[in-house]
Write a protein that holds these residues in place. Structure first.
Motif, PDB file in Angstrom:
ATOM      1  N   GLN A 138       0.728  -1.056   0.056  1.00 18.09           N
ATOM      2  CA  GLN A 138      -0.066   0.048   0.074  1.00 18.09           C
ATOM      3  C   GLN A 138       0.821   1.286  -0.042  1.00 18.09           C
ATOM      4  O   GLN A 138       2.117   1.172   0.289  1.00 18.09           O
ATOM      5  CB  GLN A 138      -0.855  -0.101   1.219  1.00 18.09           C
ATOM      6  N   TRP A 139       0.284   2.397  -0.382  1.00 13.68           N
ATOM      7  CA  TRP A 139       1.184   3.685  -0.397  1.00 13.68           C
ATOM      8  C   TRP A 139       1.919   3.825   0.887  1.00 13.68           C
ATOM      9  O   TRP A 139       3.054   4.382   0.971  1.00 13.68           O
ATOM     10  CB  TRP A 139       0.031   4.594  -0.691  1.00 13.68           C
ATOM     11  N   ASP A 140       1.009   3.970   1.831  1.00 17.55           N
ATOM     12  CA  ASP A 140       1.663   4.149   3.327  1.00 17.55           C
ATOM     13  C   ASP A 140       2.791   3.151   3.707  1.00 17.55           C
ATOM     14  O   ASP A 140       3.684   3.735   4.219  1.00 17.55           O
ATOM     15  CB  ASP A 140       0.620   4.052   4.565  1.00 17.55           C
ATOM     16  N   MET A 141       2.772   1.833   3.134  1.00 19.85           N
ATOM     17  CA  MET A 141       3.868   1.065   3.538  1.00 19.85           C
ATOM     18  C   MET A 141       5.015   1.513   2.745  1.00 19.85           C
ATOM     19  O   MET A 141       6.108   1.377   3.174  1.00 19.85           O
ATOM     20  CB  MET A 141       3.416  -0.475   3.172  1.00 19.85           C
ATOM     21  N   LEU A 142       5.008   2.046   1.435  1.00 14.99           N
ATOM     22  CA  LEU A 142       5.794   2.507   0.611  1.00 14.99           C
ATOM     23  C   LEU A 142       6.709   3.543   1.263  1.00 14.99           C
ATOM     24  O   LEU A 142       8.041   3.658   1.405  1.00 14.99           O
ATOM     25  CB  LEU A 142       5.543   2.772  -0.983  1.00 14.99           C
ATOM     26  N   VAL A 146      10.522   4.219   2.358  1.00 12.30           N
ATOM     27  CA  VAL A 146      11.611   5.324   1.877  1.00 12.30           C
ATOM     28  C   VAL A 146      12.013   6.197   3.139  1.00 12.30           C
ATOM     29  O   VAL A 146      13.060   6.769   3.194  1.00 12.30           O
ATOM     30  CB  VAL A 146      10.560   6.221   0.733  1.00 12.30           C
ATOM     31  N   ASP A 147      11.242   6.730   4.052  1.00  8.83           N
ATOM     32  CA  ASP A 147      11.443   7.243   5.237  1.00  8.83           C
ATOM     33  C   ASP A 147      12.629   6.722   6.021  1.00  8.83           C
ATOM     34  O   ASP A 147      13.327   7.248   6.440  1.00  8.83           O
ATOM     35  CB  ASP A 147      10.283   7.402   6.217  1.00  8.83           C
ATOM     36  N   LYS A 148      12.634   5.282   5.946  1.00  6.39           N
ATOM     37  CA  LYS A 148      13.701   4.587   6.769  1.00  6.39           C
ATOM     38  C   LYS A 148      14.989   4.418   5.705  1.00  6.39           C
ATOM     39  O   LYS A 148      15.990   4.411   6.367  1.00  6.39           O
ATOM     40  CB  LYS A 148      13.114   3.358   7.324  1.00  6.39           C
ATOM     41  N   ASN A 281       4.033  -3.007   7.123  1.00  3.12           N
ATOM     42  CA  ASN A 281       5.312  -3.632   6.774  1.00  3.12           C
ATOM     43  C   ASN A 281       6.461  -3.138   8.160  1.00  3.12           C
ATOM     44  O   ASN A 281       7.039  -3.903   8.701  1.00  3.12           O
ATOM     45  CB  ASN A 281       5.829  -3.362   5.374  1.00  3.12           C
ATOM     46  N   VAL A 282       6.640  -1.942   7.973  1.00  4.97           N
ATOM     47  CA  VAL A 282       7.607  -1.371   8.901  1.00  4.97           C
ATOM     48  C   VAL A 282       7.018  -1.218  10.256  1.00  4.97           C
ATOM     49  O   VAL A 282       5.976  -0.351  10.490  1.00  4.97           O
ATOM     50  CB  VAL A 282       8.340   0.241   8.521  1.00  4.97           C
ATOM     51  N   ARG A 286       4.651   4.474   9.401  1.00  4.83           N
ATOM     52  CA  ARG A 286       3.341   5.208   9.446  1.00  4.83           C
ATOM     53  C   ARG A 286       2.265   4.171   9.322  1.00  4.83           C
ATOM     54  O   ARG A 286       2.291   3.162   8.543  1.00  4.83           O
ATOM     55  CB  ARG A 286       3.364   6.427   8.435  1.00  4.83           C
ATOM     56  N   GLN A 287       1.051   4.712   9.953  1.00  2.62           N
ATOM     57  CA  GLN A 287       0.048   3.952  10.049  1.00  2.62           C
ATOM     58  C   GLN A 287      -0.573   3.982   8.336  1.00  2.62           C
ATOM     59  O   GLN A 287      -0.553   5.075   7.897  1.00  2.62           O
ATOM     60  CB  GLN A 287      -1.193   4.238  10.935  1.00  2.62           C
ATOM     61  N   VAL A 288      -1.363   2.835   8.275  1.00  3.79           N
ATOM     62  CA  VAL A 288      -1.957   2.911   6.589  1.00  3.79           C
ATOM     63  C   VAL A 288      -3.227   3.495   7.234  1.00  3.79           C
ATOM     64  O   VAL A 288      -4.177   3.157   7.990  1.00  3.79           O
ATOM     65  CB  VAL A 288      -2.275   1.404   6.128  1.00  3.79           C
TER      66      VAL A 288
END
Length: 445
Positions: A138-142, A146-148, A281-282, A286-288
């Motif tokens: 999902q977008w938030d998982m991506l 990237v943030d990490k 995932n992480v 961030r929360q989906v």
């Protein structure tokens, strides 16, 4: 009336009318979809658009379910190509794929630790064990990845056989993670303390990391960025970290981007924020989160962003009413009702409620055609299945198809009203893990 299929019922059901026989001959010879294909659709859904963005060469996820990742990286490379005046550029999907697998393994094992008191045969644990490792996202998982971890050019971590055809690797990882879940739950049942289980989990992650290194290679910690622009100017920057590269050459603030969904079911009122239990995932990422809105709001926001010169990540049910030949997505692309003589009458909400449709694939809007009244009638879609499908890899989507099978768009919050942003930021309603809005974009080519 009998509860069984009887000889008398079979006789009444027998198909004897001429139309049925003609349809049967066509389908038995050519197949169902080929016989039902509507040639008129492609004449109206041509590849010309009043708003059209210029992108690099089409990408190809091949036999992997990384569409969500390809789509997001296609929006990122758009920024790099524009900033640096490049003809083409591609970011490494394999790099983020590695860390997504590692983080998903950790997320799964932590979920197992969080549910140790749940019965193994209960719905929740059974759901966790159903797919401990897949390619979807999902977008938030991506954004969490990237943030990490940042991003790198494709040459810094190129494709491998296991990234382009991920089935065998995913199968091995799934087997190992199910075994790990069994070991953790058994140890807990035998009295192991949480600290002991945490230590076991770390050893298990070491095995997952080893498998990923063998299949995908180990990700680079730094790399040299070297590229030539359209005018022959050579650009070089040495010793970049993946995070520094993202910040300097992509530069999008991912916290500014919001997921809008259209789920017109009775259990999900519009203008409310939603999240999904056990989806991510992480672990610390961030929360989906989604804001559920009327379909017109999704269109308005997507058009505003493209008019401002930026593409739009979106999620849809690509397998419905679409064809690879010509890349057409239209509710009338197949005349199945006319061919079969039966009615398919479920609406969007009913399809979601009864498992007939959900988000399966992520792509990118790179344009839209607005009529003389400023209303959209077709959308330009950048896919990630190579150049063969569609028109050199691009699909065209009718506005009616958008209404029926579009589920999610991601836009910068500056294209939304303050009221909508506040609704998104409100405390989300938590959906069950098996809710259709918890589906992952995972369709392979």
């Amino acid at each position: 009336m009998s509860e069984n299929i009887t000889k008398e019922l079979l006789e009444r059901l027998s198909c004897k009318d001429p139309d049925c026989q003609v349809a049967r001959n066509a389908v038995m010879e050519n197949g169902l979809k080929a016989s039902a294909k509507n040639g008129e659709v492609q004449r109206t859904l041509h590849h010309s658009f009043s708003v059209k963005l210029k992108q690099g060469a089409i990408t190809n996820q091949k036999q992997s379910g990384r569409c969500w990742m390809f789509a997001a990286l296609n929006t990122f490379r758009f920024e790099i190509i524009k900033k640096l005046n490049l003809e083409n550029f591609e970011l490494s999907q394999s790099y983020l794929f590695f860390y997504d697998k590692l983080e998903k393994a950790n997320f799964f094992l932590e979920s197992i630790l969080d549910t140790l008191d749940e019965p193994t045969g209960g719905r929740l644990v059974a759901w966790l064990l159903s797919a401990p490792m897949n390619d979807g996202g999902q977008w938030d998982m991506l954004c969490s990845l990237v943030d990490k971890y940042g991003v790198v050019p494709k040459y810094a971590m190129p494709e491998s056989k296991a990234s382009s055809a991920s089935g065998e690797m995913c199968s091995a990882l799934t087997t190992k993670l199910r075994e790990d879940a069994c070991r953790l739950r058994s140890a807990y049942g035998n009295g192991a303390k949480r600290e002991e289980l945490a230590a076991q989990k770390e050893e298990m992650l070491g095995e997952i990391y080893r498998i990923l290194c063998i299949c995908l290679g180990e990700p680079p910690k730094t790399f040299d960025f070297e590229v030539e622009d359209k005018d022959g100017k050579f650009i070089r920057e040495c010793g970049l970290t993946p995070k520094a590269f993202y910040e300097k050459y992509v530069g999008l603030n991912l916290n500014d981007y919001i997921s809008l969904i259209n789920a017109p079911t009775a259990d999900k009122p519009y203008h409310r924020s939603y999240s999904v239990k056990f989806l991510g995932n992480v672990k610390e990422g961030r929360q989906v989160r989604y804001l559920n809105l009327e379909i017109g709001e999704l269109k308005k926001a997507a058009i505003a962003q493209m008019k401002d010169g930026a593409p739009v990540w979106f999620g849809c049910d690509v397998g419905k009413c679409s064809t690879r030949d010509g890349g057409v997505m239209d509710t009338n692309v197949y005349k199945l009702e006319e061919l079969l003589g039966v009615k398919f009458g479920m609406d969007k909400a009913e399809r979601l409620d009864y498992g007939e449709s959900l988000m399966t694939h992520a792509m990118v809007f790179q344009g839209v055609n607005l009529d003389e009244d400023g209303k959209p009638n077709r959308w330009r879609v950048e896919n990630s299945w190579g150049e063969e499908p569609g028109e050199k890899g691009y699909y065209v989507m009718s506005d009616d198809w958008f209404d029926e099978y579009m589920y999610q768009v991601v836009v910068n919050k500056k294209y939304l009203s303050e009221e909508l942003v506040k609704e998104y930021e409100s405390e989300p309603i938590l959906l069950e893990p098996w809710d259709p809005m918890g589906s992952l974009a995972v369709v392979r080519d």
